[in-house]
Design an enzyme around this catalytic site. Sequence first.
Site, PDB file in Angstrom:
ATOM      1  N   ASN A  14     -37.219  -9.996 -38.005  1.00 30.38           N
ATOM      2  CA  ASN A  14     -38.605  -9.514 -37.910  1.00 30.38           C
ATOM      3  C   ASN A  14     -39.214 -10.209 -36.690  1.00 30.38           C
ATOM      4  O   ASN A  14     -39.359 -11.431 -36.672  1.00 30.38           O
ATOM      5  CB  ASN A  14     -39.334  -9.904 -39.185  1.00 30.38           C
ATOM      6  N   GLN A  47     -44.754  -7.066 -34.828  1.00 29.10           N
ATOM      7  CA  GLN A  47     -46.150  -7.477 -34.959  1.00 29.10           C
ATOM      8  C   GLN A  47     -46.533  -8.418 -33.826  1.00 29.10           C
ATOM      9  O   GLN A  47     -45.672  -9.048 -33.197  1.00 29.10           O
ATOM     10  CB  GLN A  47     -46.387  -8.201 -36.294  1.00 29.10           C
ATOM     11  N   CYS A  76     -48.474 -11.711 -43.424  1.00 25.93           N
ATOM     12  CA  CYS A  76     -47.105 -11.499 -42.952  1.00 25.93           C
ATOM     13  C   CYS A  76     -46.331 -12.791 -43.193  1.00 25.93           C
ATOM     14  O   CYS A  76     -46.591 -13.801 -42.534  1.00 25.93           O
ATOM     15  CB  CYS A  76     -47.085 -11.129 -41.467  1.00 25.93           C
ATOM     16  N   GLY A  77     -45.390 -12.756 -44.120  1.00 24.31           N
ATOM     17  CA  GLY A  77     -44.680 -13.971 -44.491  1.00 24.31           C
ATOM     18  C   GLY A  77     -43.774 -14.506 -43.399  1.00 24.31           C
ATOM     19  O   GLY A  77     -43.754 -15.714 -43.121  1.00 24.31           O
ATOM     20  N   ASN A  78     -42.996 -13.629 -42.749  1.00 19.22           N
ATOM     21  CA  ASN A  78     -42.152 -14.087 -41.647  1.00 19.22           C
ATOM     22  C   ASN A  78     -43.008 -14.563 -40.481  1.00 19.22           C
ATOM     23  O   ASN A  78     -42.671 -15.535 -39.795  1.00 19.22           O
ATOM     24  CB  ASN A  78     -41.216 -12.964 -41.201  1.00 19.22           C
ATOM     25  N   HIS A 171     -48.015  -3.786 -51.890  1.00 22.07           N
ATOM     26  CA  HIS A 171     -46.572  -3.540 -51.887  1.00 22.07           C
ATOM     27  C   HIS A 171     -46.154  -2.725 -53.097  1.00 22.07           C
ATOM     28  O   HIS A 171     -46.631  -2.952 -54.216  1.00 22.07           O
ATOM     29  CB  HIS A 171     -45.795  -4.856 -51.909  1.00 22.07           C
ATOM     30  N   ASN A 202     -46.831  -1.030 -48.286  1.00 22.22           N
ATOM     31  CA  ASN A 202     -45.505  -1.388 -47.801  1.00 22.22           C
ATOM     32  C   ASN A 202     -44.524  -1.132 -48.939  1.00 22.22           C
ATOM     33  O   ASN A 202     -44.810  -1.462 -50.087  1.00 22.22           O
ATOM     34  CB  ASN A 202     -45.457  -2.862 -47.395  1.00 22.22           C
ATOM     35  N   GLU A 220     -42.495  -0.602 -43.710  1.00 21.86           N
ATOM     36  CA  GLU A 220     -43.816  -1.204 -43.598  1.00 21.86           C
ATOM     37  C   GLU A 220     -44.870  -0.214 -43.097  1.00 21.86           C
ATOM     38  O   GLU A 220     -44.550   0.782 -42.450  1.00 21.86           O
ATOM     39  CB  GLU A 220     -43.777  -2.400 -42.636  1.00 21.86           C
ATOM     40  N   CYS A 229     -38.959  -8.359 -43.948  1.00 22.63           N
ATOM     41  CA  CYS A 229     -40.400  -8.375 -44.236  1.00 22.63           C
ATOM     42  C   CYS A 229     -40.653  -9.478 -45.256  1.00 22.63           C
ATOM     43  O   CYS A 229     -40.182  -9.401 -46.401  1.00 22.63           O
ATOM     44  CB  CYS A 229     -40.860  -7.029 -44.776  1.00 22.63           C
ATOM     45  N   THR A 231     -43.583 -10.608 -46.723  1.00 23.63           N
ATOM     46  CA  THR A 231     -44.421 -10.279 -47.880  1.00 23.63           C
ATOM     47  C   THR A 231     -43.726  -9.265 -48.779  1.00 23.63           C
ATOM     48  O   THR A 231     -43.879  -9.308 -50.000  1.00 23.63           O
ATOM     49  CB  THR A 231     -45.793  -9.743 -47.436  1.00 23.63           C
ATOM     50  N   GLY A 232     -42.941  -8.352 -48.186  1.00 29.05           N
ATOM     51  CA  GLY A 232     -42.192  -7.393 -48.989  1.00 29.05           C
ATOM     52  C   GLY A 232     -41.142  -8.073 -49.844  1.00 29.05           C
ATOM     53  O   GLY A 232     -40.935  -7.722 -51.014  1.00 29.05           O
TER      54      GLY A 232
END
Length: 286
Positions: A14, A47, A76-78, A171, A202, A220, A229, A231-232
Amino acid sequence: MKAIHFTKMQGAGNDFIVLDAVAQPLDVTPELVRRLADRRFGIGADQLLLLEKPLHEGEPLRYRIFNSDGGEVEQCGNGARCIGRFALERGYASGSSIPFQTMKGRISVGREADGRMVADMGEPGFEPERIPLRIEGLFSRLEGRLPVYRVYCSDIDGDVEFSAATMGNPHATVFVDDVDEAPVEVVGPFLQRQSFFPESVNVGFVERLSASSAKIRVWERGPGETLACGTGTSAAMASGLMRGLFDARVEFAARGGALACAWTGPGATLKLIGPAEVVFTGTIEI
């Protein structure tokens, strides 16, 4: 023309453009995001991440996320792991827990002994009004502690079952028998355009391998399918645990690499663990 400095980073494939608006104030517009994120005429990224000064004295640094289509999103976790490493290496932060202010509240990022970054994603939410999800008219059944919703999709001439959660952004998680053969490009956009997801959604597709391992793909909002992803993956972990499918720590194989999630259930925050790497740095004229 103005030259701006950027850092290209990635977490499990990502990829992100990171801009330091603490050192060089920037007016980021949707047009600028689209230009920089373009993979042929710009830098290229899923992103754009913007690090800014705190809005108010005493608050942590502000962290903003823009999808490649120019739209600003909540989480966005990543990206959180990447912005945490970026802040450490720029000398903006130190210690074992780095706080950031986001659109939906505060998050914190830390570093493990092996160099992987850990993002505290907060507590998952399942209440329909928080996601948001309009459940009126949706068929559902209860699996474990979580409703599983069902909707007919004419594009595949069959039903799609999904669970829903928020990690600060909406999600849907679809468990499938074979994630590599799943109709991601069809079902992802289908769920995104449904009126019961008023802010779109997402969509994660998860193949459970065991109670502690799974494979995942995510379609997404904005960029479509990405190599990973955060958060996914977090939403998939939360939904799987609530449905009785996962243990408290799960290793996920995304197409861009490995991510791990740890969560013990309601009342606890969810941890997302994985790589955050600098790809290259440079300048671009705008």
